[in-house]
Motif scaffolding. Sequence first.
Motif, mmCIF file in Angstrom:
data_model
loop_
_atom_site.group_PDB
_atom_site.id
_atom_site.type_symbol
_atom_site.label_atom_id
_atom_site.label_comp_id
_atom_site.label_asym_id
_atom_site.label_seq_id
_atom_site.Cartn_x
_atom_site.Cartn_y
_atom_site.Cartn_z
ATOM 1 N N ALA A 45 0.821 -1.215 0.000
ATOM 2 C CA ALA A 45 0.000 0.000 0.000
ATOM 3 C C ALA A 45 0.852 1.261 0.000
ATOM 4 N N GLU A 46 2.143 1.124 -0.274
ATOM 5 C CA GLU A 46 3.042 2.275 -0.223
ATOM 6 C C GLU A 46 2.571 3.403 -1.137
ATOM 7 N N GLY A 47 2.122 3.085 -2.342
ATOM 8 C CA GLY A 47 1.660 4.115 -3.274
ATOM 9 C C GLY A 47 0.515 4.924 -2.714
ATOM 10 N N TRP A 48 -0.398 4.285 -2.050
ATOM 11 C CA TRP A 48 -1.522 4.980 -1.413
ATOM 12 C C TRP A 48 -1.008 5.901 -0.315
ATOM 13 N N ALA A 49 -0.090 5.420 0.504
ATOM 14 C CA ALA A 49 0.412 6.188 1.645
ATOM 15 C C ALA A 49 1.190 7.423 1.215
ATOM 16 N N VAL A 50 1.888 7.343 0.100
ATOM 17 C CA VAL A 50 2.688 8.469 -0.381
ATOM 18 C C VAL A 50 1.806 9.664 -0.713
ATOM 19 N N ASN A 51 0.592 9.421 -1.146
ATOM 20 C CA ASN A 51 -0.300 10.496 -1.579
ATOM 21 C C ASN A 51 -1.188 11.043 -0.463
ATOM 22 N N LEU A 52 -0.959 10.644 0.764
ATOM 23 C CA LEU A 52 -1.802 11.108 1.866
ATOM 24 C C LEU A 52 -1.530 12.577 2.189
ATOM 25 N N PRO A 53 -2.578 13.327 2.530
ATOM 26 C CA PRO A 53 -2.381 14.733 2.892
ATOM 27 C C PRO A 53 -1.651 14.859 4.230
ATOM 28 N N GLY A 54 -1.030 15.988 4.450
ATOM 29 C CA GLY A 54 -0.375 16.242 5.718
ATOM 30 C C GLY A 54 0.978 15.585 5.883
ATOM 31 N N ARG A 55 1.401 14.835 4.911
ATOM 32 C CA ARG A 55 2.691 14.148 4.915
ATOM 33 C C ARG A 55 2.993 13.427 6.232
ATOM 34 N N PRO A 56 2.179 12.432 6.566
ATOM 35 C CA PRO A 56 2.454 11.674 7.797
ATOM 36 C C PRO A 56 3.716 10.838 7.639
ATOM 37 N N THR A 57 4.285 10.438 8.755
ATOM 38 C CA THR A 57 5.374 9.473 8.731
ATOM 39 C C THR A 57 4.777 8.135 8.326
ATOM 40 N N VAL A 58 5.434 7.422 7.446
ATOM 41 C CA VAL A 58 4.942 6.123 6.981
ATOM 42 C C VAL A 58 5.846 5.035 7.545
ATOM 43 N N ARG A 59 5.235 4.065 8.204
ATOM 44 C CA ARG A 59 5.966 2.917 8.740
ATOM 45 C C ARG A 59 5.372 1.660 8.114
ATOM 46 N N PHE A 60 6.220 0.728 7.729
ATOM 47 C CA PHE A 60 5.768 -0.490 7.071
ATOM 48 C C PHE A 60 5.688 -1.652 8.047
ATOM 49 N N CYS A 61 4.660 -2.453 7.864
ATOM 50 C CA CYS A 61 4.481 -3.677 8.654
ATOM 51 C C CYS A 61 3.983 -4.760 7.705
ATOM 52 N N SER A 62 4.800 -5.757 7.484
ATOM 53 C CA SER A 62 4.406 -6.819 6.557
ATOM 54 C C SER A 62 3.836 -8.040 7.273
ATOM 55 N N ALA A 63 3.716 -7.979 8.586
ATOM 56 C CA ALA A 63 3.152 -9.111 9.341
ATOM 57 C C ALA A 63 1.697 -9.345 8.936
ATOM 58 N N ALA A 64 1.327 -10.594 8.805
ATOM 59 C CA ALA A 64 -0.049 -10.942 8.453
ATOM 60 C C ALA A 64 -1.003 -10.524 9.569
ATOM 61 N N HIS A 65 -2.197 -10.115 9.177
ATOM 62 C CA HIS A 65 -3.223 -9.787 10.165
ATOM 63 C C HIS A 65 -3.524 -11.019 11.022
ATOM 64 N N TYR A 66 -3.800 -10.774 12.286
ATOM 65 C CA TYR A 66 -4.198 -11.814 13.237
ATOM 66 C C TYR A 66 -3.100 -12.862 13.445
ATOM 67 N N SER A 67 -1.834 -12.456 13.293
ATOM 68 C CA SER A 67 -0.718 -13.393 13.457
ATOM 69 C C SER A 67 0.068 -13.078 14.732
ATOM 70 N N LEU A 68 0.850 -14.050 15.172
ATOM 71 C CA LEU A 68 1.732 -13.839 16.317
ATOM 72 C C LEU A 68 2.758 -12.755 15.983
ATOM 73 N N ARG A 69 3.273 -12.779 14.777
ATOM 74 C CA ARG A 69 4.258 -11.770 14.371
ATOM 75 C C ARG A 69 3.673 -10.360 14.476
ATOM 76 N N GLU A 70 2.426 -10.211 14.102
ATOM 77 C CA GLU A 70 1.751 -8.918 14.216
ATOM 78 C C GLU A 70 1.707 -8.464 15.675
ATOM 79 N N GLN A 71 1.477 -9.407 16.586
ATOM 80 C CA GLN A 71 1.399 -9.097 18.011
ATOM 81 C C GLN A 71 2.717 -8.533 18.536
ATOM 82 N N LEU A 72 3.814 -8.841 17.876
ATOM 83 C CA LEU A 72 5.125 -8.338 18.279
ATOM 84 C C LEU A 72 5.556 -7.104 17.484
ATOM 85 N N GLU A 73 5.292 -7.131 16.184
ATOM 86 C CA GLU A 73 5.793 -6.080 15.303
ATOM 87 C C GLU A 73 5.049 -4.752 15.460
ATOM 88 N N VAL A 74 3.735 -4.784 15.576
ATOM 89 C CA VAL A 74 2.982 -3.522 15.699
ATOM 90 C C VAL A 74 3.357 -2.782 16.985
#
Length: 166
Positions: A45-74
Amino acid sequence: MTSIAIDCRFAQFQAGLGRYTRELVPRLLSRTDGFSYTVIVRPEAEGWAVNLPGRPTVRFCSAAHYSLREQLEVPRILRTSRADLLFTPHFNVPCFCPVPFVATIHDLILHRYPNQASLPKRIAYRVLMRRTVMHARRLISVSSFVATELRAAYGDGILPRLSVIG
């Protein structure tokens, strides 16, 4: 300055939570409220995030939803971004979220139709949903019907934290 992280990992999907996220987040970021924002997105979704107003900081998370990795990475992303608050446009909040959070509840589908998912998924859903409902600083319900279901499932104690947007 207050820093708000927004979990936008569903933005890559065209329907449902993806559309809700893609419609809501740009409007939030367009506000002149003095907050700084970090958006958490999947790399796809990087392309979508680049065009957001207000120029927020963008952080990437590739962990699958509802996964153990997500529980640690987020939570790691929230700590390193120094977020003061997490807004999530769904109920999936890490169990050990290091900051207060606001969550959106769209439905209680697995409460009503539990046979539509495997036993591990039903257990994980119930644990995550209960934790989110009981620990959220604020809850957003997308309809009065969902708010009524939330009250029936979790009691009137959630009312002071519950807002209905639809």
